[in-house]
Design a protein around this motif. Structure first.
Motif, PDB file in Angstrom:
ATOM      1  N   THR A  58       0.842  -1.199   0.000  1.00 29.51           N
ATOM      2  CA  THR A  58       0.000   0.000   0.000  1.00 29.51           C
ATOM      3  C   THR A  58       0.875   1.247   0.000  1.00 29.51           C
ATOM      4  O   THR A  58       1.852   1.322   0.758  1.00 29.51           O
ATOM      5  CB  THR A  58      -0.926   0.022   1.231  1.00 29.51           C
ATOM      6  N   THR A  59       0.542   2.211  -0.836  1.00 31.05           N
ATOM      7  CA  THR A  59       1.292   3.471  -0.827  1.00 31.05           C
ATOM      8  C   THR A  59       0.971   4.244   0.457  1.00 31.05           C
ATOM      9  O   THR A  59      -0.139   4.132   0.991  1.00 31.05           O
ATOM     10  CB  THR A  59       0.919   4.353  -2.035  1.00 31.05           C
ATOM     11  N   PRO A  60       1.923   5.017   0.964  1.00 34.65           N
ATOM     12  CA  PRO A  60       1.643   5.813   2.159  1.00 34.65           C
ATOM     13  C   PRO A  60       0.457   6.749   1.933  1.00 34.65           C
ATOM     14  O   PRO A  60       0.296   7.317   0.860  1.00 34.65           O
ATOM     15  CB  PRO A  60       2.940   6.604   2.362  1.00 34.65           C
ATOM     16  N   PHE A  61      -0.374   6.878   2.953  1.00 32.00           N
ATOM     17  CA  PHE A  61      -1.551   7.734   2.877  1.00 32.00           C
ATOM     18  C   PHE A  61      -1.108   9.176   2.615  1.00 32.00           C
ATOM     19  O   PHE A  61      -0.186   9.674   3.253  1.00 32.00           O
ATOM     20  CB  PHE A  61      -2.323   7.648   4.185  1.00 32.00           C
ATOM     21  N   HIS A  62      -1.757   9.846   1.655  1.00 33.52           N
ATOM     22  CA  HIS A  62      -1.335  11.197   1.288  1.00 33.52           C
ATOM     23  C   HIS A  62      -2.512  12.036   0.813  1.00 33.52           C
ATOM     24  O   HIS A  62      -3.565  11.519   0.446  1.00 33.52           O
ATOM     25  CB  HIS A  62      -0.246  11.154   0.205  1.00 33.52           C
ATOM     26  N   ASN A  63      -2.291  13.340   0.825  1.00 31.11           N
ATOM     27  CA  ASN A  63      -3.299  14.324   0.438  1.00 31.11           C
ATOM     28  C   ASN A  63      -2.851  14.998  -0.856  1.00 31.11           C
ATOM     29  O   ASN A  63      -1.661  15.219  -1.077  1.00 31.11           O
ATOM     30  CB  ASN A  63      -3.431  15.371   1.548  1.00 31.11           C
TER      31      ASN A  63
ATOM     32  N   ARG B 227       0.560  19.556  -8.566  1.00 27.29           N
ATOM     33  CA  ARG B 227       1.442  19.953  -7.474  1.00 27.29           C
ATOM     34  C   ARG B 227       1.869  18.698  -6.726  1.00 27.29           C
ATOM     35  O   ARG B 227       1.175  17.675  -6.777  1.00 27.29           O
ATOM     36  CB  ARG B 227       0.725  20.903  -6.499  1.00 27.29           C
ATOM     37  N   PRO B 228       2.990  18.741  -6.003  1.00 29.25           N
ATOM     38  CA  PRO B 228       3.419  17.557  -5.248  1.00 29.25           C
ATOM     39  C   PRO B 228       2.370  17.154  -4.213  1.00 29.25           C
ATOM     40  O   PRO B 228       1.629  17.994  -3.697  1.00 29.25           O
ATOM     41  CB  PRO B 228       4.715  18.020  -4.560  1.00 29.25           C
ATOM     42  N   VAL B 229       2.333  15.851  -3.907  1.00 29.26           N
ATOM     43  CA  VAL B 229       1.409  15.369  -2.883  1.00 29.26           C
ATOM     44  C   VAL B 229       1.960  15.721  -1.502  1.00 29.26           C
ATOM     45  O   VAL B 229       3.139  16.045  -1.339  1.00 29.26           O
ATOM     46  CB  VAL B 229       1.191  13.847  -2.981  1.00 29.26           C
ATOM     47  N   GLN B 230       1.082  15.645  -0.504  1.00 29.06           N
ATOM     48  CA  GLN B 230       1.467  15.921   0.878  1.00 29.06           C
ATOM     49  C   GLN B 230       1.249  14.645   1.693  1.00 29.06           C
ATOM     50  O   GLN B 230       0.118  14.204   1.886  1.00 29.06           O
ATOM     51  CB  GLN B 230       0.617  17.050   1.449  1.00 29.06           C
ATOM     52  N   PHE B 231       2.356  14.048   2.153  1.00 28.39           N
ATOM     53  CA  PHE B 231       2.240  12.849   2.965  1.00 28.39           C
ATOM     54  C   PHE B 231       1.773  13.215   4.363  1.00 28.39           C
ATOM     55  O   PHE B 231       1.985  14.328   4.852  1.00 28.39           O
ATOM     56  CB  PHE B 231       3.572  12.101   3.030  1.00 28.39           C
TER      57      PHE B 231
ATOM     58  N   ARG C 110       5.877  11.128   7.805  1.00 31.31           N
ATOM     59  CA  ARG C 110       6.447  11.611   6.543  1.00 31.31           C
ATOM     60  C   ARG C 110       6.199  13.117   6.373  1.00 31.31           C
ATOM     61  O   ARG C 110       7.003  13.820   5.764  1.00 31.31           O
ATOM     62  CB  ARG C 110       5.857  10.842   5.368  1.00 31.31           C
ATOM     63  N   ALA C 111       5.076  13.606   6.922  1.00 33.62           N
ATOM     64  CA  ALA C 111       4.790  15.047   6.849  1.00 33.62           C
ATOM     65  C   ALA C 111       5.825  15.835   7.647  1.00 33.62           C
ATOM     66  O   ALA C 111       6.230  16.934   7.249  1.00 33.62           O
ATOM     67  CB  ALA C 111       3.386  15.329   7.374  1.00 33.62           C
ATOM     68  N   VAL C 112       6.265  15.286   8.792  1.00 35.40           N
ATOM     69  CA  VAL C 112       7.277  15.959   9.604  1.00 35.40           C
ATOM     70  C   VAL C 112       8.599  16.035   8.845  1.00 35.40           C
ATOM     71  O   VAL C 112       9.274  17.069   8.814  1.00 35.40           O
ATOM     72  CB  VAL C 112       7.467  15.224  10.949  1.00 35.40           C
TER      73      VAL C 112
END
Length: 267
Positions: free
Chosen positions: A185-190, A243-247, A251-253
């Motif tokens: 599963t890919t890491p959850f992202h926005n 635009r790039p995704v936001q993890f 990963r966001a940190v």
């Protein structure tokens, strides 16, 4: 007490049990702590809680009757030999305008590859621009991509996936090749911009959509997801991002600190 705080991916897997009051005390406490610190998950929970009422309003009639009609229609189609050909997920009608002069080249490439897979779309839109990938999709696609010496591979922090950024501009728009191993599963992202993606080979589950070779999917800003590849083989996709995704989660940190470090941000 940070060990009690679950990841965003874990939180999404707990929401159904949370809504049903079926969480144990530790999971309940961890979810509450995470929600207090994570605005994207607060938004996701709010949408999750609104979904049943929205579905009831949209259907406006007995759901059993709808299911019975859908099943009867599917069985009739099978009896009459009306089995769908090719991909089951297609571009929206307005998406095809990218094939016109001056259209977005990244968007255009995805449409041309979809046409190569999809006989119904070729019949409707014409096949002059179609890119057929035949039996070896990655090799057949290579002449239409920048030289692989310009590709920038990302292999760390993606849950086993790997991504090659083929093309990127100063606004953050990019074209990428992504490979997800079977069952991963890919890491959850926005998404902070529109994502348009096309499955090249293999298959994956993306929310309610099961995607196979040639299938098209489009996500808009604010969409949260983490697709999972079907077991047994790699799934490759061609992805165009505005635009790039936001993890989310840890990963966001990492992204936050990377964006504030001098020099190019590490990938």
């Amino acid at each position: 007490m940070t060990f009690l705080v679950p990841s965003c991916e874990r939180v999404t897997s707990l929401l159904t049990a949370y809504e049903e009051g079926a969480l144990g005390p530790l999971d309940w406490l961890g979810l509450k702590l995470h929600l207090a610190l994570c605005p994207p998950c607060q938004t996701f929970l709010a949408s999750f809680e609104r979904t049943p009422a929205l579905l009831r309003r949209a259907w406006g009639e007995d759901t059993h009757a709808l299911c019975e009609r859908a099943l009867a229609g599917a069985l009739a189609a099978l009896r009459e030999g009306r089995v769908p050909r090719g991909p089951q997920h297609h571009p929206e009608p307005e998406a095809w305008s990218a094939l016109e002069s001056g259209g977005d080249p990244l968007h255009t490439l995805l449409l041309r590859v979809h046409l190569g897979h999809c006989e119904p779309c070729r019949e409707t839109r014409g096949g002059d621009l179609a890119i057929s990938l035949a039996e070896r999709p990655l090799e057949a696609l290579r002449p239409h991509l920048p030289p692989d010496t310009q590709w920038r591979w990302i292999r760390h922090g993606l849950g086993g996936a790997k991504v090659a950024i083929l093309q990127e501009d100063s606004t953050g728009a990019s074209l990428s090749l992504a490979c997800l191993p079977g069952g991963r599963t890919t890491p959850f992202h926005n998404h902070r911009g529109v994502e348009r993606a096309l499955v090249l080979c293999g298959a994956m589950q993306d929310g309610p959509a099961h995607l196979r070779a040639g299938d098209w999917i489009e996500h808009h800003p604010g969409h949260l997801h983490g697709p999972t590849a079907d077991p047994g083989g790699e799934c490759w996709a061609l992805i165009a991002l505005e635009r790039p995704v936001q993890f989310l989660g840890w990963r966001a940190v990492v992204e936050w600190f990377a964006s504030r470090s001098p020099g190019p941000a590490p990938r």
